[in-house]
Every structure is written in C-alpha cells, then in structure tokens.
Design a protein around this motif. Structure first.
Motif, PDB file in Angstrom:
ATOM      1  N   ALA A  15      14.468 117.592  40.018  1.00 39.73           N
ATOM      2  CA  ALA A  15      14.670 119.044  39.930  1.00 39.73           C
ATOM      3  C   ALA A  15      13.538 119.737  39.193  1.00 39.73           C
ATOM      4  N   CYS A  16      13.043 119.118  38.172  1.00 35.37           N
ATOM      5  CA  CYS A  16      12.003 119.752  37.362  1.00 35.37           C
ATOM      6  C   CYS A  16      10.706 119.912  38.139  1.00 35.37           C
ATOM      7  N   VAL A  17      10.446 118.990  39.029  1.00 34.58           N
ATOM      8  CA  VAL A  17       9.204 119.044  39.804  1.00 34.58           C
ATOM      9  C   VAL A  17       9.161 120.327  40.635  1.00 34.58           C
ATOM     10  N   GLY A  18      10.314 120.643  41.275  1.00 34.45           N
ATOM     11  CA  GLY A  18      10.369 121.847  42.088  1.00 34.45           C
ATOM     12  C   GLY A  18      10.477 123.114  41.274  1.00 34.45           C
ATOM     13  N   ALA A  19      10.942 123.009  40.039  1.00 37.56           N
ATOM     14  CA  ALA A  19      11.185 124.204  39.234  1.00 37.56           C
ATOM     15  C   ALA A  19       9.937 124.740  38.554  1.00 37.56           C
ATOM     16  N   CYS A  20       8.988 123.907  38.318  1.00 31.46           N
ATOM     17  CA  CYS A  20       7.816 124.341  37.546  1.00 31.46           C
ATOM     18  C   CYS A  20       6.988 125.352  38.333  1.00 31.46           C
ATOM     19  N   PRO A  21       6.813 126.558  37.810  1.00 28.95           N
ATOM     20  CA  PRO A  21       6.102 127.607  38.542  1.00 28.95           C
ATOM     21  C   PRO A  21       4.608 127.352  38.680  1.00 28.95           C
ATOM     22  N   VAL A  22       4.087 126.471  37.870  1.00 29.67           N
ATOM     23  CA  VAL A  22       2.642 126.205  37.966  1.00 29.67           C
ATOM     24  C   VAL A  22       2.349 124.777  38.452  1.00 29.67           C
ATOM     25  N   ASN A  23       3.408 124.121  38.965  1.00 31.82           N
ATOM     26  CA  ASN A  23       3.254 122.767  39.508  1.00 31.82           C
ATOM     27  C   ASN A  23       2.607 121.792  38.523  1.00 31.82           C
ATOM     28  N   ALA A  24       3.028 121.901  37.276  1.00 33.56           N
ATOM     29  CA  ALA A  24       2.461 121.020  36.258  1.00 33.56           C
ATOM     30  C   ALA A  24       3.181 119.678  36.182  1.00 33.56           C
ATOM     31  N   ILE A  25       4.356 119.593  36.822  1.00 30.13           N
ATOM     32  CA  ILE A  25       5.112 118.350  36.760  1.00 30.13           C
ATOM     33  C   ILE A  25       4.927 117.574  38.057  1.00 30.13           C
ATOM     34  N   PHE A  26       4.603 116.337  37.936  1.00 32.29           N
ATOM     35  CA  PHE A  26       4.441 115.508  39.123  1.00 32.29           C
ATOM     36  C   PHE A  26       5.148 114.174  38.880  1.00 32.29           C
ATOM     37  N   LEU A  27       5.413 113.481  39.965  1.00 34.75           N
ATOM     38  CA  LEU A  27       6.069 112.183  39.835  1.00 34.75           C
ATOM     39  C   LEU A  27       5.015 111.091  39.777  1.00 34.75           C
ATOM     40  N   LYS A  28       5.169 110.280  38.779  1.00 35.20           N
ATOM     41  CA  LYS A  28       4.229 109.183  38.573  1.00 35.20           C
ATOM     42  C   LYS A  28       5.057 107.908  38.509  1.00 35.20           C
ATOM     43  N   GLU A  29       4.899 107.084  39.496  1.00 31.07           N
ATOM     44  CA  GLU A  29       5.707 105.863  39.582  1.00 31.07           C
ATOM     45  C   GLU A  29       7.191 106.189  39.426  1.00 31.07           C
ATOM     46  N   HIS A  30       7.622 107.249  40.130  1.00 26.68           N
ATOM     47  CA  HIS A  30       9.013 107.680  40.217  1.00 26.68           C
ATOM     48  C   HIS A  30       9.548 108.337  38.954  1.00 26.68           C
ATOM     49  N   SER A  31       8.724 108.513  37.950  1.00 17.40           N
ATOM     50  CA  SER A  31       9.150 109.246  36.770  1.00 17.40           C
ATOM     51  C   SER A  31       8.337 110.525  36.672  1.00 17.40           C
ATOM     52  N   PRO A  32       8.961 111.621  36.232  1.00 19.51           N
ATOM     53  CA  PRO A  32       8.188 112.847  36.094  1.00 19.51           C
ATOM     54  C   PRO A  32       7.192 112.737  34.938  1.00 19.51           C
ATOM     55  N   ALA A  33       6.093 113.426  35.117  1.00 20.92           N
ATOM     56  CA  ALA A  33       5.087 113.492  34.063  1.00 20.92           C
ATOM     57  C   ALA A  33       4.540 114.912  34.057  1.00 20.92           C
ATOM     58  N   VAL A  34       4.184 115.382  32.890  1.00 18.89           N
ATOM     59  CA  VAL A  34       3.647 116.734  32.762  1.00 18.89           C
ATOM     60  C   VAL A  34       2.133 116.655  32.691  1.00 18.89           C
ATOM     61  N   GLY A  35       1.517 117.327  33.631  1.00 17.21           N
ATOM     62  CA  GLY A  35       0.071 117.310  33.678  1.00 17.21           C
ATOM     63  C   GLY A  35      -0.523 118.594  33.146  1.00 17.21           C
ATOM     64  N   ARG A  36      -1.674 118.909  33.630  1.00 22.35           N
ATOM     65  CA  ARG A  36      -2.379 120.078  33.123  1.00 22.35           C
ATOM     66  C   ARG A  36      -1.760 121.356  33.666  1.00 22.35           C
ATOM     67  N   GLY A  37      -1.904 122.415  32.915  1.00 18.56           N
ATOM     68  CA  GLY A  37      -1.504 123.733  33.380  1.00 18.56           C
ATOM     69  C   GLY A  37      -0.171 124.202  32.859  1.00 18.56           C
TER      70      GLY A  37
END
Ligand code: SF4
Ligand code: SF4
Length: 58
Positions: A15-37
């Motif tokens: 859910a968090c991946v789709g919710a982030c307005p700046v697409n800062a959350i991505f899935l990394k090996e099936h776990s979410p991770a917060v990247g840049r932005g």
C-alpha cells in the motif's frame, strides 16, 4: 525528522508504494524501502495498516 521503517512489522501489502506522491518507496527483495526524494509528508505513515512507518527524530 526522519522517516523510519520497521521491517519486522511490515506485512508487505504494498500500500505504501502506491501511496507515496513522489514515488520514493520501492520494493526491494519484496520489502519496501525508502529511496531518494522523500519529503516526509507522512502519507505512508498514515496508510500503513500495521504502523510500520514512523516519523521521528529531532
Ligand atoms: S513520507 Fe511521504 S514522501 Fe516520504 S516515503 Fe512516505 S509517502 Fe513518500
Ligand atoms: S503499507 Fe506498511 S505493511 Fe504495507 S508494504 Fe508498506 S510498510 Fe509494509
């Protein structure tokens, strides 16, 4: 402030991946991770059904 993710609470619903307005959350090996932005808007904190995100710090 800083955004923190408790990966032990996360149930990987995505859910968090789709919710982030700046697409800062991505899935990394099936776990979410917060990247840049991340603007620390708090949307992911509110949407996560298990409260895995928190905004803390100073
Ligand atoms: S706090 Fe906002 S900008 Fe940062 S990862 Fe969460 S939804 Fe995205
Ligand atoms: S919304 Fe919460 S439980 Fe779902 S993938 Fe994101 S951090 Fe994990």
């Amino acid at each position: 402030m800083s955004l923190e993710l408790n990966v032990e609470k996360c149930m990987r619903c995505g859910a968090c991946v789709g919710a982030c307005p700046v697409n800062a959350i991505f899935l990394k090996e099936h776990s979410p991770a917060v990247g840049r932005g991340c603007t620390e808007c708090g949307l992911c904190v509110n949407i996560c059904p298990v409260g895995a995100f928190s905004l803390g710090g100073e």
